[in-house]
Design an enzyme around this catalytic site. Structure first.
Site, PDB file in Angstrom:
ATOM      1  N   TYR A  58     -13.553  17.254 -17.125  1.00 20.47           N
ATOM      2  CA  TYR A  58     -14.134  15.913 -17.074  1.00 20.47           C
ATOM      3  C   TYR A  58     -15.230  15.881 -15.993  1.00 20.47           C
ATOM      4  O   TYR A  58     -15.030  16.383 -14.882  1.00 20.47           O
ATOM      5  CB  TYR A  58     -13.026  14.893 -16.768  1.00 20.47           C
ATOM      6  CG  TYR A  58     -13.556  13.540 -16.375  1.00 20.47           C
ATOM      7  CD1 TYR A  58     -14.398  12.837 -17.227  1.00 20.47           C
ATOM      8  CD2 TYR A  58     -13.248  12.974 -15.149  1.00 20.47           C
ATOM      9  CE1 TYR A  58     -14.914  11.604 -16.865  1.00 20.47           C
ATOM     10  CE2 TYR A  58     -13.744  11.733 -14.778  1.00 20.47           C
ATOM     11  CZ  TYR A  58     -14.587  11.058 -15.646  1.00 20.47           C
ATOM     12  OH  TYR A  58     -15.102   9.846 -15.281  1.00 20.47           O
ATOM     13  N   LYS A  96      -5.853   6.389 -19.874  1.00 22.97           N
ATOM     14  CA  LYS A  96      -6.048   6.871 -21.233  1.00 22.97           C
ATOM     15  C   LYS A  96      -4.770   6.658 -22.057  1.00 22.97           C
ATOM     16  O   LYS A  96      -4.334   5.536 -22.190  1.00 22.97           O
ATOM     17  CB  LYS A  96      -6.499   8.342 -21.178  1.00 22.97           C
ATOM     18  CG  LYS A  96      -7.692   8.568 -20.214  1.00 22.97           C
ATOM     19  CD  LYS A  96      -8.891   7.771 -20.623  1.00 22.97           C
ATOM     20  CE  LYS A  96     -10.163   7.869 -19.827  1.00 22.97           C
ATOM     21  NZ  LYS A  96     -10.248   8.240 -18.478  1.00 22.97           N
ATOM     22  N   ARG A 129       0.856  -1.205   0.000  1.00 20.40           N
ATOM     23  CA  ARG A 129       0.000   0.000   0.000  1.00 20.40           C
ATOM     24  C   ARG A 129       0.885   1.246   0.000  1.00 20.40           C
ATOM     25  O   ARG A 129       0.564   2.262  -0.611  1.00 20.40           O
ATOM     26  CB  ARG A 129      -0.939  -0.010   1.212  1.00 20.40           C
ATOM     27  CG  ARG A 129      -1.622   1.331   1.452  1.00 20.40           C
ATOM     28  CD  ARG A 129      -2.957   1.238   2.165  1.00 20.40           C
ATOM     29  NE  ARG A 129      -2.933   0.455   3.367  1.00 20.40           N
ATOM     30  CZ  ARG A 129      -2.393   0.827   4.536  1.00 20.40           C
ATOM     31  NH1 ARG A 129      -1.801   2.005   4.651  1.00 20.40           N
ATOM     32  NH2 ARG A 129      -2.433   0.026   5.579  1.00 20.40           N
ATOM     33  N   ASP A 143      -4.607  19.146 -15.534  1.00 20.10           N
ATOM     34  CA  ASP A 143      -4.908  17.767 -15.936  1.00 20.10           C
ATOM     35  C   ASP A 143      -4.470  17.634 -17.397  1.00 20.10           C
ATOM     36  O   ASP A 143      -5.057  18.238 -18.287  1.00 20.10           O
ATOM     37  CB  ASP A 143      -6.413  17.503 -15.769  1.00 20.10           C
ATOM     38  CG  ASP A 143      -6.814  16.088 -16.153  1.00 20.10           C
ATOM     39  OD1 ASP A 143      -6.120  15.467 -16.980  1.00 20.10           O
ATOM     40  OD2 ASP A 143      -7.846  15.610 -15.643  1.00 20.10           O
TER      41      ASP A 143
HETATM   42  C1  LIG Z   1      -9.546  14.590 -18.424  1.00 21.13           C
HETATM   43  C2  LIG Z   1      -9.801  13.472 -17.458  1.00 21.13           C
HETATM   44  N1  LIG Z   1      -9.302  13.544 -16.219  1.00 21.13           N
HETATM   45  C3  LIG Z   1      -9.523  12.572 -15.301  1.00 21.13           C
HETATM   46  C4  LIG Z   1     -10.278  11.457 -15.607  1.00 21.13           C
HETATM   47  C5  LIG Z   1     -10.518  10.398 -14.572  1.00 21.13           C
HETATM   48  O1  LIG Z   1      -9.716   9.293 -14.837  1.00 21.13           O
HETATM   49  P1  LIG Z   1     -10.099   7.784 -14.454  1.00 21.13           P
HETATM   50  O2  LIG Z   1     -11.283   7.398 -15.288  1.00 21.13           O
HETATM   51  O3  LIG Z   1      -8.856   7.022 -14.779  1.00 21.13           O
HETATM   52  O4  LIG Z   1     -10.427   7.759 -13.006  1.00 21.13           O
HETATM   53  C6  LIG Z   1     -10.816  11.340 -16.895  1.00 21.13           C
HETATM   54  C7  LIG Z   1     -11.630  10.172 -17.242  1.00 21.13           C
HETATM   55  O5  LIG Z   1     -12.240  10.117 -18.278  1.00 21.13           O
HETATM   56  C8  LIG Z   1     -10.567  12.370 -17.843  1.00 21.13           C
HETATM   57  O6  LIG Z   1     -11.080  12.322 -19.079  1.00 21.13           O
END
Ligand SMILES: Cc1ncc(COP(=O)(O)O)c(C=O)c1O
Length: 388
Positions: free
Chosen positions: A108, A203, A56, A178
């Protein structure tokens, strides 16, 4: 490999993706770094250990993927999480009740849900604004950070990171970016002045639609230590198998992204000329309002395209008829995915904000994969003429 060594190792991004990190090869010099699928590590004696204690807290396979991702972002530190959302949630744990954040209005949907539910309940205050148009009027004494994506999901707004970093630094607040949509292949926000970079590793970084993960990347030692404590305490770190899958995905990050982008250019052009499409949002099109900023701060435009069709019925019919690619959430993998933000990725966004941002029932989002470009175009031709 430590940061000082990595910094001296002046190689191309393509080479960095091979993750060659010779200083932590396993005892058999395996070229594919092993999956240390263990919960715990034994000790020879009190105070005598291998550097690992309990998975962990830390695990060699995770440490390896963290080292490679830090290398890709030209960063000192990277922390791997069980998902992108776990990474975002960990960053939000840096803040205290009464702290104020300025967050971009187009993000998102899961990040917006986190802010509006869990973080708001814990006393964090938010101003939601179009940060590409400036932030100074929103800054208060309690403001601690600005949070954005660029390009944004799904409306593809572009923010000048360097310009914004000048303002956040002058006010002593954190700039959190992000970077999921472009991946380190095309954009390195820390180099542009950001303080914290986030990724959904699910992604492009892992890239095969087969694992979930997230990353926080940064240069600040004190923030790194605080985030490691948060990760260990809440148990949100990436598992060994997912770390290994991510390492394997990264090996082809450069070639995948280059091919996906090449396809995206062709598809954006095709969609632009299609009589069934009313709007194409792709920052690689010269008429996109963020095009010039993208050219300054990124080395590519990525492979995400949002587009509008003439009616909700048409959008629905497109989703029903696709065969060569998939109607699915997520993005950034080898296979092309088409998403309906309204009911999928952005369903959690309050209706008013969704409408303001233009997330309508006519909007579709495409994550262009690495198939043959002409096959993808032929599929659109087939689908569009079948549903017209
Ligand atoms: C721009 C962006 N940030 C964060 C996330 C969250 O990631 P996760 O689905 O791996 O938790 C996503 C998910 O689609 C995303 O598109």
């Amino acid at each position: 490999m430590d940061y000082e060594k990595r910094k001296k190792w002046n190689v191309s991004f393509d080479t960095k993706c091979q993750g060659t990190d010779m200083s932590i090869l396993d005892q058999y010099n395996a070229i594919s770094y092993p999956i240390y699928q263990t919960a715990t590590f034994s000790h020879r004696n009190i105070g005598e250990q291998t550097g690992f204690d309990y998975s962990r807290q830390s695990n060699p396979t995770r440490q390896q993927v963290e080292s490679v991702v830090a290398f890709l972002e030209n960063a000192e530190h990277a922390l791997a999480f069980s998902s992108g959302m776990a990474a975002v949630a960990a960053v939000m744990e840096l803040f205290h009740p009464g702290d104020h954040l300025i967050v971009d209005e187009d993000l998102y949907g899961g990040s917006i849900r986190l802010f509006n539910t869990i973080n708001a309940k814990n006393g964090i205050e938010f101003t939601v604004a179009d940060v590409s148009k400036g932030i100074e009027e929103y800054i208060r004494p309690e403001t601690r950070a600005v949070y954005l994506e660029t390009p944004t999901n799904p409306m593809m707004h572009v923010t000048d990171i360097r310009e914004l970093a000048g303002i956040t630094k002058a006010h002593g607040i954190l700039l959190i970016v992000d970077n999921t949509f472009l991946s380190p292949r095309f954009q390195n926000p820390l180099d542009l002045g950001a303080d914290i970079v986030l990724h959904s590793g699910t992604k492009y970084i892992a890239g095969h639609h087969d694992t979930i993960g997230g990353f926080i990347v940064l240069n600040d030692d004190e923030l790194d230590a605080r985030l490691r404590l948060i990760s260990t305490t809440t148990g949100s770190a990436m598992a060994p198998l997912d770390s290994w899958l991510t390492l394997r995905g990264i090996r082809t990050l450069a070639v995948r992204m280059d091919k996906a982008q090449e396809n995206a250019f062709k598809i954006a052009q095709y969609l632009k000329e299609s009589p069934y499409v009313t709007k194409v949002l792709y920052p690689g099109l010269p008429e996109h309002p963020g095009y010039e900023i993208m050219k300054k701060q990124a080395s590519g435009f990525g492979a995400m395209i949002s587009f509008e069709v003439r009616s909700a019925e048409f959008a629905r019919a497109v989703l029903e008829n696709v065969e060569l690619f998939y109607f699915a959430e997520s993005l950034g993998g080898t296979q092309t995915l088409i998403t309906y933000p309204l009911t999928q990725t952005h369903a959690a966004v309050p209706k008013q904000l969704r409408e303001k941002n233009g997330i309508t029932d006519r909007l579709l989002r495409l994550s262009v994969g690495i198939e043959g470009a002409q096959d993808l175009i032929d599929e659109f031709e087939r689908v569009f003429s079948a549903v017209k």
